[in-house]
Motif scaffolding. Structure first.
Motif, short mmCIF file in Angstrom:
data_model
loop_
_atom_site.label_atom_id
_atom_site.label_comp_id
_atom_site.label_asym_id
_atom_site.label_seq_id
_atom_site.Cartn_x
_atom_site.Cartn_y
_atom_site.Cartn_z
N LEU A 129 -10.82 1.44 1.38
CA LEU A 129 -9.99 1.43 0.18
C LEU A 129 -9.81 0.00 -0.30
CD1 LEU A 129 -7.95 3.32 -1.61
CD2 LEU A 129 -6.23 2.03 -0.38
N SER A 130 -10.68 -0.43 -1.17
CA SER A 130 -10.49 -1.73 -1.79
C SER A 130 -9.45 -1.58 -2.90
CB SER A 130 -11.80 -2.22 -2.39
OG SER A 130 -12.21 -1.31 -3.40
N TRP A 131 -9.04 -2.69 -3.44
CA TRP A 131 -8.14 -2.62 -4.60
C TRP A 131 -8.81 -1.83 -5.72
CZ3 TRP A 131 -8.75 -4.28 -9.62
CH2 TRP A 131 -7.61 -4.27 -10.41
N SER A 168 -8.53 1.81 -5.21
CA SER A 168 -7.22 2.39 -5.53
C SER A 168 -6.98 2.43 -7.04
CB SER A 168 -6.11 1.65 -4.79
OG SER A 168 -5.58 0.60 -5.55
N ARG A 169 -7.76 1.69 -7.81
CA ARG A 169 -7.62 1.68 -9.26
C ARG A 169 -8.69 2.52 -9.95
NH1 ARG A 169 -3.88 -0.30 -7.79
NH2 ARG A 169 -2.44 -1.79 -8.70
N GLU A 210 -4.42 1.79 6.79
CA GLU A 210 -5.00 3.05 6.31
C GLU A 210 -6.17 2.82 5.36
OE1 GLU A 210 -2.48 6.74 5.89
OE2 GLU A 210 -1.10 5.20 5.23
N GLU A 250 11.39 0.63 -3.49
CA GLU A 250 11.55 0.23 -2.10
C GLU A 250 11.95 -1.24 -2.09
OE1 GLU A 250 7.71 1.31 -0.51
OE2 GLU A 250 6.94 -0.68 -0.93
N LEU A 286 6.55 8.64 -1.01
CA LEU A 286 6.87 7.50 -1.83
C LEU A 286 7.98 7.84 -2.82
CD1 LEU A 286 6.02 4.60 -2.55
CD2 LEU A 286 4.42 5.57 -4.20
N ILE A 295 0.87 -1.19 0.00
CA ILE A 295 0.00 0.00 0.00
C ILE A 295 0.90 1.23 0.00
CG2 ILE A 295 -1.82 1.23 1.22
CD1 ILE A 295 -2.78 -1.37 2.35
N HIS A 296 0.76 2.02 -1.02
CA HIS A 296 1.59 3.23 -1.14
C HIS A 296 0.72 4.47 -1.15
CE1 HIS A 296 4.48 0.37 -3.29
NE2 HIS A 296 5.04 0.70 -2.14
N LYS A 297 1.28 5.54 -0.66
CA LYS A 297 0.59 6.83 -0.79
C LYS A 297 1.22 7.59 -1.96
CE LYS A 297 -1.65 8.97 2.58
NZ LYS A 297 -1.70 9.32 4.00
N TRP A 328 -12.78 7.62 -6.44
CA TRP A 328 -13.14 6.81 -5.27
C TRP A 328 -13.93 7.70 -4.33
CZ3 TRP A 328 -9.61 6.04 -0.49
CH2 TRP A 328 -10.29 5.29 0.48
N LEU A 339 -4.14 6.61 -1.67
CA LEU A 339 -3.51 5.34 -1.35
C LEU A 339 -3.64 4.43 -2.56
CD1 LEU A 339 -4.85 4.71 2.26
CD2 LEU A 339 -2.51 5.27 1.62
N TYR A 340 -2.61 3.66 -2.77
CA TYR A 340 -2.58 2.83 -3.96
C TYR A 340 -2.20 1.41 -3.53
CZ TYR A 340 -1.76 2.00 -8.94
OH TYR A 340 -1.83 1.55 -10.24
N ILE A 341 -3.06 0.48 -3.85
CA ILE A 341 -2.79 -0.90 -3.46
C ILE A 341 -2.20 -1.64 -4.66
CG2 ILE A 341 -3.83 -3.09 -2.75
CD1 ILE A 341 -6.01 -1.50 -1.34
#
Lengths: 116, 827, 116, 827
Positions: B221-223, B226-227, B750, C43, C39, A48-50, B231, A56-58
């Motif tokens: 925040l599901s996947w 985030s895509r 988060e 990493e 970020l 998980i990145h910001k 959102w 937030l980016y999964i």
């Protein structure tokens, strides 16, 4: 580092679309009869990145462990590796590197896991 | 095949993966044993893919803990004392006991209960109806899963509709008829949990790869989130406000589809301002029909009548086409010499939407106004666009107004039954294997009079019109009150209310303790089964024949192996149905299958050979544009299958039921807004039921490959909230409110906002074999959720938006048997 | 998926030898002036697996995030990306896929991160 | 260059990356500011690579907290009250105060203290010696870092040796002279922490890629351990037993190099059984030398004398070559008419090794006997093979016997000074920039008589023979006792004993409180500096000129920029040296540099132009086979530079010092074995000092890019141990023993065994600006480690093997200011 005579195999991973559904993990365990509680050939990392815009980016990332043998037996029989066949998001492509090159997604990073 | 392995094709449907099925699989069989299972590459549904749960079938089929013999209780209810009996003895006992109940109290005193529907629906109805009871129960409070959405859409648009991923078309996405949606709204749904309501979850990924952009509506925040392009991190329970906000933007900016509005909605119908109800022909014309409605015709400058039967206007002026006004104030003469002020449905609808400005909606939903505007515009301007909604839509008491508002979005933007939009969906070929709300199959009560005793039917409109189940909360009340008639017995098939489907499980424990006779049918011993008098061992999908027509395609399930003395649900119920009903219609189960799929023109054997079938072009069960082509209605006229033939912005049935006919938002019963008094002690919003890709509700905790991937009941907590409560990631903590408490492992992340925690559901501990109830109350989040908060139409329950607090446990408050879990996980 | 006219760039990662020294992380932050707490382009993940022989196995994996631009400016100037240049274990190789193919290590898995 | 950026090449050495230096870098300078730093691709040392700490230099150089002006204390010791003064004023005060001490108490009353050596060594000696004090102090208890290993090898083999990664050869690994080792033993060293004792850590990775297989000796699963052919998970403090076990196997299986044994060891020397000491010529021959030794010559069947001066045997029989017996019992006539029974050194050595059977060693070390055997065989059979040891070797009281045993491994397997083995190492060109134990450079006390007051010199043999520092524990004692003379002042340069180098830091706090005058020289304010009277702001390596000859190559450090009023350590000390010594030898600092590198035949300017230089073939500071070629000894004879010319299996100096001359294992002072009484309350082995790749000891906690990668002081705990103590991953816990306690964040990980925890060292909190001591005692693991446990030779300290317990904190016991840390981490 050498020019191999055998084809160079790889696994192209369009991980941008990996949903983390764990199919690859169980497909591998079934195929190779790996016990639960023991290391299988693949596991999925969740990162998980910001991003700079604050979002937030999964990212889910299949990681092929030391146990992964690229399903050599299946491949010999002309089949795809078990994880590739079952991946729900169709993000895995197995093959020779030269063929996989043509499948590289545009405009996003992907991974070619190479058998070496 | 090599190594004497036979590959047999079949279709997943329930026990095993546990889901709503549909995937084509290839079972690898060696000496009658399953050695491997794979996705069927030729199958149009899953196209060779398969999920973790299906792929773990080898660990399921031959699991050492599977029930393999019928059992008879020899100890107390809830004790672990059973002895094995034969099927004959089991059937004899059941027949005797249930006949006694029927004789003494009537067949309606026996409740036939299921967990989430899946393949069990038809067979449990078959048994109940053969026995004579209309009381088939889906055991969730407010029936809050799927049925409410279907009933709501049946009310508003006549048919249910789902997002179109070309599942009706040969060649799927490549079919030239299909269009990839430019935009898709994912409303409360998380894809890694695989497959939503009879759709294949990852079809959405297929579409994203083809260019579909996502708007994700989710507090978490599901996947997907985030895509997504947008959102919208919504406060749980305020979805209707958000949908109204979308409508507000779309109406303000005139982004709606004028053609659909004009041709297929009830927009021009006049509404009386004196009582807020529709003006009907019977109000203005002596002998006029109550089912005909009134518009103001701009051509004739006077009212015109919509003839519901003919599906056209009866114009007073012969020449000229009726041109109904969608907007305006009209004074109409009604019978009795009175004049009433009228406005149009459309004006009223717009006026309501006007109250939901983005700024107002931001206050309610926590979603920034700017994002609401941008997302609404993007959805409305995308052609086509579709919406996929998840079960959180059902899990709020005011579910019908919410569905109404969302349905208005796809209707008004012209996305109904268009390629890549939300398309009407029916059982393939109209072969109804499972009678969902509104549908009617071959399995029926012999005598519709028997239905009159169905619990909740007379109390709640939709239960009388579409929903052929009893209303669950009402059943529970009746079990204790005995009014209007006593409930004595429970048939409980693949249903585990103590661990999953039952809110307030301690109440369910009382229910199970109170009933006189309980039959349980399942594959593994569960906490709830420990209350049964007789337990029957059921089969996985690989051990049975069946038919599936949940949307498309029409498929057979094919028996590929047998496990000990286990029997398929359908066979068990068929056997007993014959015992209870001397006139039972079918001789053999396959005769029933033949009847079910008869509309396809095939019999079971023929279909089995084909494997699956898609309805042909022009068939009413295949899109697109059926409302334009007259393919939906039995009269062959264009239009929808609502009572009035239109998409009802103003729901006539809701008017009939004395409920609000227009969509709106109402704050749910237990939120910081509705209950600031409770929020003082329980400041966090408790949302429950985050799906795991490796579990189906209460199932699979005993499958090693699956359990190891999600070993503990988890509550997700924002880092700020965790810090405030001195809670660490990985710690066992207490989640509690005025109803009760449960223990969870803290996942500090988060992905949830600081004001909400998300708790997993369905937890019990099959490894806790020393406890007769497998410690099912320990980490059961339903301990915090009350029953009896269904909406005014009997539907919905506050499962996604309660209140709670979290805290570190007192010493010795936490019980956790990690060794047993680890043993469970290993194999 | 298309045949690209521009060369297909990739980053070959011989992760078997990644020691987790964090050089790539800081090299990237310096090069792109990414703030701490934000970020960066790369990493390093640490994975610990138990192999069937009971041995624990540590794998370090550089993961190139959404922020990684493969040092386009440096590459235009004929330089290597900052992480590649500084990697203490020399496990990173940047270049065109066809060239990188020749560098694939024998007998162990490696990763080709592809720019797409 | 583009954008007016100038690229300047230089060499890292200390302040900045903080390390022992050696990397070639390119500093990108724009308008006098550092805008970027990169590795120099042409440099043979790092070959373009660069570590995280060096790459973070832009955040270091212009850090807002850097000391930029001299400061004068105006408050109490330990308070944060200072005022800025000019350099002149600072120097004047220092001169005045230190002259007063010198006049009143003698120059030896002033201690000159450094942290770990690095580039500060020569300049601090220069100042101390100019002032007249011999008391240069490395502030770690038992001087337990590096010096002990060097002193031990000086004792046993005359010269230090390190693993060979072709660092002496042009072209490095490609040089045809070089051989890649087949096997490398990594003994207590973790590579991600980058660079060990003046070697580049990742050279080992280079070798692994070229085929070197690793044997890893570490109680903790390092990355190395997981990549090794054999991982020997040793109990800390038992390394000598393991080395003896290796010797056991190698001797039992005759895997040693007979040629080396025969030609270059003291194996045949006779040992007297009556007193266990060497038989010397003076014992058997009237007027014989005590420095000559006796063997039994098999040719003449009588004794022969090893003439140490001539480095050959004086045989009684002229004809025939002396053929000394390596084994046997011999009766020898000694002066006074007595006969003494003698055996050989080799027999005695073997007899000692015999006691360390793999089974015995398993009991001591916890390493399975089978693994010991396999690893020993693999090491012994690999040609070449090398050993790299880390600082844990120094960090045990019986360090010399341990080094002795390990050195015997590389010697007896023929791996000494062979390509790819352990090669003798000296300052390049013998240009001594920094006088390590045994070496002598141009910076000296003017009068060796002044050395007599050096604290510890007379107490501990090695301090009189090789080590030119005072013994640290003895200094601390003397500060309190005032005996034999009072200590009054402290020069404390890049040294932070309260946070890192000081064991028992509360004791150090007392020390700092007691002294009359303290000068601190550093780059940032530290807890220890808060006790200084005068603080001088020093420079990073980019702000100064210098020379480095720590092994190879010979390099210059080149000044590339200036930061405010900061001055290089060398310049500061040079300036003051001139003030204290009217006869100070050098006019300008560069004159001193010229003197230092004079043996290379270059002056500073010439070397600076070249950048670096490697000694040419045939130079004594370049391998290989120098003991065979006569390149080591000043007399040009083959042999080593020990007092007797041989590799001493029996250390003559140790005999002289009345210490055990043969290697052995002795249980350290605080282990479950040696102190079962303490282990009852403190059952866990506490190992400390796990290196972080982003910190150098106490440094870099204030560099945002680095701190974010390792934000908290961490103690590693095995999951079983954590569970037993009810401790969660990520939790702040207390680590404590009889000495004190400290708080750490629990990292629960299988990489440590259940019986040991590993705590990070060097923690203070630069972000805690409100606390004058930056909360340095909060998470300082040294709070649990006593001083004064050095070995019998004054060396070593039990830093890697104490005892402790871990527990959850009491309420309010934990103090943690996460916000400040986060601010610190961000920029």
């Amino acid at each position: 580092m050498s020019e191999l005579e055998t084809p160079q195999y790889g696994m192209l991973i369009d991980y941008e679309y990996c949903t983390g559904c764990q199919t690859c993990v169980v497909a591998c365990k079934q195929e190779h009869k790996h016990s639960a509680g023991k290391l299988g050939g693949v596991e999925v990392q969740e990162l998980i990145h910001k991003l700079p815009n604050g979002k937030l980016y999964i990212t889910n990332m299949p990681f092929f462990t030391e146990m992964c043998v690229f399903c050599v037996k299946r491949v010999k029989e002309g089949l795809e590796p078990a994880c590739v066949k079952h991946c729900m998001a169709n993000i895995l492509t197995f093959g020779e590197i030269d063929d996989l090159k043509k499948e590289i997604p545009e405009k996003r990073k992907s991974i070619l896991w190479i058998k070496g | 095949m090599s190594n004497n392995i036979e590959i047999v094709k079949t279709t997943t449907w329930s026990a095993g993966p546990g889901c709503h099925g549909g995937c084509g699989v290839e079972a690898h069989i060696k000496n009658g044993k399953l050695v491997k299972i794979e996705g069927d590459p030729d199958h149009p549904w899953n196209q060779g893919r398969l999920c973790a749960r299906a792929l773990a079938m080898t660990q399921y089929i031959d699991h050492k803990d599977r029930l393999k013999k019928p059992l008879k209780r020899v100890g107390k209810r809830g004790e672990d004392k059973f002895e094995e009996i034969s099927w004959d003895e089991a059937f004899d006992i059941i027949e005797e006991k249930m006949n006694k109940i029927r004789e003494d109290f009537g067949p309606e005193s026996m409740i036939f209960s299921m967990g989430t529907g899946r393949d069990i629906g038809p067979w449990i109805c078959m048994l109940a109806y053969a026995y004579g009871s209309p009381n088939v129960m889906f055991a969730l409070s407010g029936n809050a899963c799927y049925s409410p959405r279907i009933a709501a859409l049946d009310t508003i648009q006549g048919d249910y509709s789902v997002f179109d991923a070309a599942q009706w078309l040969p060649g799927r996405y490549d079919n030239p008829e299909y269009k990839v949606p430019e935009c898709m709204i994912i409303w409360g749904y998380n894809i890694p949990a695989t497959c939503p309501d009879n759709l294949f979850g990852h079809w959405i990924i297929d579409l994203m790869k083809k260019g579909t952009k996502i708007i994700c509506i989710d507090p978490r925040l599901s996947w997907f989130a985030s895509r997504s392009k947008y959102w919208l991190q919504i406060r749980p329970g305020t979805d209707a406000a958000l949908a109204m906000g979308f409508l507000h933007v779309i109406i303000e900016e005139k982004l709606y589809d004028h053609n659909f509005l004009k041709k297929f909605t009830d927009g021009p119908r006049l509404l009386r301002e004196d009582n807020g109800k529709l003006l009907r022909e019977s109000h203005v014309v002596k002998g006029g029909s109550v089912e005909n409605f009134v518009v103001f015709d701009k051509t004739s400058n006077t009212i015109a009548i919509w003839d519901t039967t003919l599906q056209e206007y009866k114009s007073k002026i012969k020449s000229g086409k009726t041109n109904p006004a969608f907007s305006g104030q009209f004074e109409v003469d009604v019978l009795g010499g009175k004049k009433v002020q009228c406005t149009t449905v459309w004006d009223k609808f717009c006026e309501n939407a006007k109250q939901y400005s983005p700024e107002e909606v931001e206050k309610i939903t926590f979603v920034p106004a700017d994002n609401i505007i941008k997302a609404a515009r993007f959805y409305a301007k995308s052609k086509p666009a579709s919406i996929h909604w998840g079960v959180p839509i059902d899990m709020t008491p005011e579910i019908t107004p919410l569905c109404h508002a969302i349905a208005a979005l796809w209707a008004l933007t012209g996305n109904l039954d268009v390629p890549g939009g939300n398309v009407f969906t029916r059982s393939a070929f109209n072969a109804v294997a499972y009678a969902l709300p509104g549908a009617e199959g071959v399995i029926k009560l012999k005598d519709q009079d028997q239905d009159k005793t169905r619990i909740g039917r007379d109390k709640y409109g939709p239960f009388n019109k579409f929903i052929w189940r009893c209303q669950t909360d009402t059943v529970i009340d009746q079990i204790f009150s005995g009014k209007p008639y006593p409930v004595k017995g429970l048939w409980m098939q693949t249903c585990n209310p103590l661990s999953g489907i039952g809110l307030d499980p301690k109440l369910w424990q009382k229910v199970l303790g109170k009933l006189e006779f309980i039959v349980g049918v399942d594959l593994f011993m569960t906490p709830s089964l420990r209350y049964a008098d007789i337990i029957l061992p059921a089969s996985t999908f690989l051990e049975k024949d069946g038919v599936r027509s949940w949307w498309v395609p029409l498929q057979t399930i094919n028996k590929v192996l047998k496990v000990d003395d286990c029997r398929p649900d359908a066979e068990i119920n068929f056997e007993l149905a014959k015992r209870f009903d001397p006139d039972f219609k079918w001789e053999k189960l396959h005769d029933l299958f033949d009847d079910i799929i008869e509309p396809s023109g095939m019999n079971f054997k023929e279909l089995q050979e084909k494997g699956w079938a898609l309805p042909p072009e022009g068939h009413p069960s295949r899109p697109y544009h059926r409302h334009e082509k007259g393919l939906l209605r039995s009269d062959g006229k264009p239009g929808l299958t609502t009572p009035t033939g239109k998409f009802e912005l103003y729901a006539t049935l809701r008017e009939e039921w004395n409920l609000e006919p227009l969509p709106y938002h109402k704050e749910p019963p237990f939120t910081p807004i509705s209950r600031p008094d409770l929020a003082k002690d329980y400041p966090l919003i408790l949302s429950t039921g985050r799906r795991s890709p490796v579990f189906f509700h209460t199932e699979h905790r005993n499958i090693p490959w699956l359990r190891e991937l999600d070993p503990d009941p988890v509550v997700e907590i924002n880092p700020d909230t965790a810090k405030e409560n001195n809670i660490l990631h990985g710690e066992w903590i207490i989640v509690e409110n005025w109803m009760g408490k449960a223990q969870f492992k803290a996942k500090v992340t988060e992905i949830v906002p600081p004001w909400m925690v998300m708790a997993a559901h369905g937890w019990w501990f099959p490894e806790e074999k020393d406890d007769p109830l497998f410690k099912t109350f320990k980490s059961n989040i339903n301990m915090l959720i009350p029953m009896n908060n269904q909406g005014k139409d009997g539907l919905g329950a506050p499962i996604k938006h309660l209140l709670c607090r979290i805290r570190k446990p007192l010493s010795n408050e936490i019980v956790h048997n990690e060794e047993e879990r680890i043993n469970q996980c290993q194999n």
